[in-house]
Design a protein around this motif. Structure first.
Motif, PDB file in Angstrom:
ATOM      1  N   ARG A  97     -14.737  36.352 -31.981  1.00  0.00           N
ATOM      2  CA  ARG A  97     -15.853  35.933 -31.137  1.00  0.00           C
ATOM      3  C   ARG A  97     -15.425  34.834 -30.176  1.00  0.00           C
ATOM      4  NH1 ARG A  97     -19.612  34.073 -35.063  1.00  0.00           N
ATOM      5  NH2 ARG A  97     -19.441  36.204 -35.851  1.00  0.00           N
ATOM      6  N   GLY A  98     -14.551  33.955 -30.657  1.00  0.00           N
ATOM      7  CA  GLY A  98     -14.096  32.859 -29.820  1.00  0.00           C
ATOM      8  C   GLY A  98     -13.150  33.292 -28.712  1.00  0.00           C
ATOM      9  N   ARG A  99     -12.617  34.505 -28.822  1.00  0.00           N
ATOM     10  CA  ARG A  99     -11.667  34.992 -27.817  1.00  0.00           C
ATOM     11  C   ARG A  99     -12.351  35.732 -26.677  1.00  0.00           C
ATOM     12  NH1 ARG A  99      -6.351  35.066 -29.536  1.00  0.00           N
ATOM     13  NH2 ARG A  99      -5.883  36.751 -28.076  1.00  0.00           N
ATOM     14  N   PHE A 100     -13.635  36.033 -26.826  1.00  0.00           N
ATOM     15  CA  PHE A 100     -14.347  36.786 -25.796  1.00  0.00           C
ATOM     16  C   PHE A 100     -15.513  35.954 -25.268  1.00  0.00           C
ATOM     17  CE2 PHE A 100     -12.440  39.919 -28.622  1.00  0.00           C
ATOM     18  CZ  PHE A 100     -11.775  40.736 -27.724  1.00  0.00           C
ATOM     19  N   ASP A 101     -15.548  35.803 -23.983  1.00  0.00           N
ATOM     20  CA  ASP A 101     -16.613  35.029 -23.347  1.00  0.00           C
ATOM     21  C   ASP A 101     -17.733  35.975 -22.924  1.00  0.00           C
ATOM     22  OD1 ASP A 101     -18.060  33.003 -22.254  1.00  0.00           O
ATOM     23  OD2 ASP A 101     -16.940  32.949 -20.365  1.00  0.00           O
ATOM     24  N   LEU A 102     -18.487  36.439 -23.930  1.00  0.00           N
ATOM     25  CA  LEU A 102     -19.567  37.385 -23.678  1.00  0.00           C
ATOM     26  C   LEU A 102     -20.915  36.710 -23.893  1.00  0.00           C
ATOM     27  CD1 LEU A 102     -18.202  40.562 -25.520  1.00  0.00           C
ATOM     28  CD2 LEU A 102     -18.184  40.103 -23.065  1.00  0.00           C
ATOM     29  N   PRO A 103     -21.947  37.180 -23.210  1.00  0.00           N
ATOM     30  CA  PRO A 103     -23.288  36.634 -23.438  1.00  0.00           C
ATOM     31  C   PRO A 103     -23.726  36.843 -24.888  1.00  0.00           C
ATOM     32  CG  PRO A 103     -23.227  37.945 -21.428  1.00  0.00           C
ATOM     33  CD  PRO A 103     -21.932  38.187 -22.136  1.00  0.00           C
ATOM     34  N   PHE A 104     -24.666  36.017 -25.315  1.00  0.00           N
ATOM     35  CA  PHE A 104     -25.125  36.031 -26.705  1.00  0.00           C
ATOM     36  C   PHE A 104     -25.531  37.424 -27.158  1.00  0.00           C
ATOM     37  CE2 PHE A 104     -28.708  35.801 -29.691  1.00  0.00           C
ATOM     38  CZ  PHE A 104     -28.133  35.105 -30.734  1.00  0.00           C
ATOM     39  N   TRP A 105     -26.430  38.082 -26.422  1.00  0.00           N
ATOM     40  CA  TRP A 105     -26.953  39.366 -26.880  1.00  0.00           C
ATOM     41  C   TRP A 105     -25.922  40.479 -26.773  1.00  0.00           C
ATOM     42  CZ3 TRP A 105     -30.641  39.528 -30.098  1.00  0.00           C
ATOM     43  CH2 TRP A 105     -31.654  38.566 -30.072  1.00  0.00           C
ATOM     44  N   THR A 106     -25.046  40.406 -25.793  1.00  0.00           N
ATOM     45  CA  THR A 106     -23.972  41.404 -25.701  1.00  0.00           C
ATOM     46  C   THR A 106     -23.071  41.319 -26.925  1.00  0.00           C
ATOM     47  OG1 THR A 106     -23.992  41.301 -23.283  1.00  0.00           O
ATOM     48  CG2 THR A 106     -22.024  42.226 -24.333  1.00  0.00           C
ATOM     49  N   MET A 107     -22.704  40.098 -27.291  1.00  0.00           N
ATOM     50  CA  MET A 107     -21.867  39.912 -28.472  1.00  0.00           C
ATOM     51  C   MET A 107     -22.606  40.310 -29.744  1.00  0.00           C
ATOM     52  SD  MET A 107     -18.930  39.075 -29.639  1.00  0.00           S
ATOM     53  CE  MET A 107     -18.074  38.108 -28.387  1.00  0.00           C
ATOM     54  N   GLN A 108     -23.883  39.973 -29.816  1.00  0.00           N
ATOM     55  CA  GLN A 108     -24.675  40.322 -30.997  1.00  0.00           C
ATOM     56  C   GLN A 108     -24.695  41.833 -31.229  1.00  0.00           C
ATOM     57  OE1 GLN A 108     -27.207  38.900 -33.276  1.00  0.00           O
ATOM     58  NE2 GLN A 108     -26.161  36.938 -33.103  1.00  0.00           N
TER      59      GLN A 108
END
Length: 212
Positions: free
Chosen positions: A175-186
């Motif tokens: 998770r720390g390696r990807f700068d994605l928005p909260f809901w996209t990552m969720q």
């Protein structure tokens, strides 16, 4: 099918009671910390305990204990397919796991300290959105699959906890390696958990299908 679900529930009441007791203790600890700010920290650090508890208490023994006790023979000789039997016990366990996850999410929403507006902060991220539900189902399926494959609770229980813990740590690292928005990552992480859940359920089914 309703009768089968009732039988499955009766066989899992002890696990449900154990998980409920853990949630109650956690809720009491969270309440104490909320009333005594100087004590804040313990429940914050233990916020991810539920997945490990689900695989240890509910998932791993669910099938393994049937093999150890030989009670699976009775279930499979009652004109009941192994697939239907597995579906019933998993449906009850999954409902319990999701209910427990919702209860923990409610406690955490009320008790967690302010994250400074950062939704990716742990454990805020892991207690909001669909991720905790996907993780709980994954933990349950992992325990069930290991129990079905090893057929021994003493092997499946510690191994499942170790793997769930490793999975959580790996998830945080990725998770720390990807700068994605909260809901996209969720939703991405939840989809991964659900895919693994389906795969592990298939492994459990194959394991009991080939059991003599």
């Amino acid at each position: 099918m309703s009768g089968l679900l009732w039988v499955a529930w009766r066989g899992q009441r002890a696990q449900a009671a154990a998980i409920a007791a853990l949630l109650l203790l956690y809720g009491v600890a969270a309440t104490v910390e909320r009333l005594e700010p100087d004590l804040t920290g313990l429940t914050f650090q233990l916020a991810g305990f539920l997945a490990g508890a689900i695989c240890l208490i509910w998932g791993a023994p669910l099938i393994a204990r049937e093999f150890e006790a030989g009670t699976y023979k009775l279930a499979w000789t009652q004109s009941l397919s192994r697939g239907r039997w597995l579906a019933a016990v998993l449906a009850v366990a999954a409902a319990g796991a999701l209910t427990a996850t919702a209860a923990l999410a409610a406690v955490l929403t009320w008790s967690l300290p302010d994250t400074g507006g950062n939704p990716m902060a742990w454990p805020y991220y892991e207690s909001h959105g669909p991720v905790p539900y996907g993780r709980s189902l994954f933990a349950l399926a992992l325990g069930v699959a290991l129990g079905a494959v090893t057929r021994h609770t003493r092997i499946a229980m510690p191994l499942s906890v170790l793997l769930v813990g490793a999975g959580q740590l790996a998830g945080r690292a990725l998770r720390g390696r990807f700068d994605l928005p909260f809901w996209t990552m969720q939703w991405t992480e939840t989809a991964a958990y659900l895919a693994l859940t389906l795969a592990l359920t298939g492994i459990a089914y194959l394991a009991i299908r080939h059991r003599a």
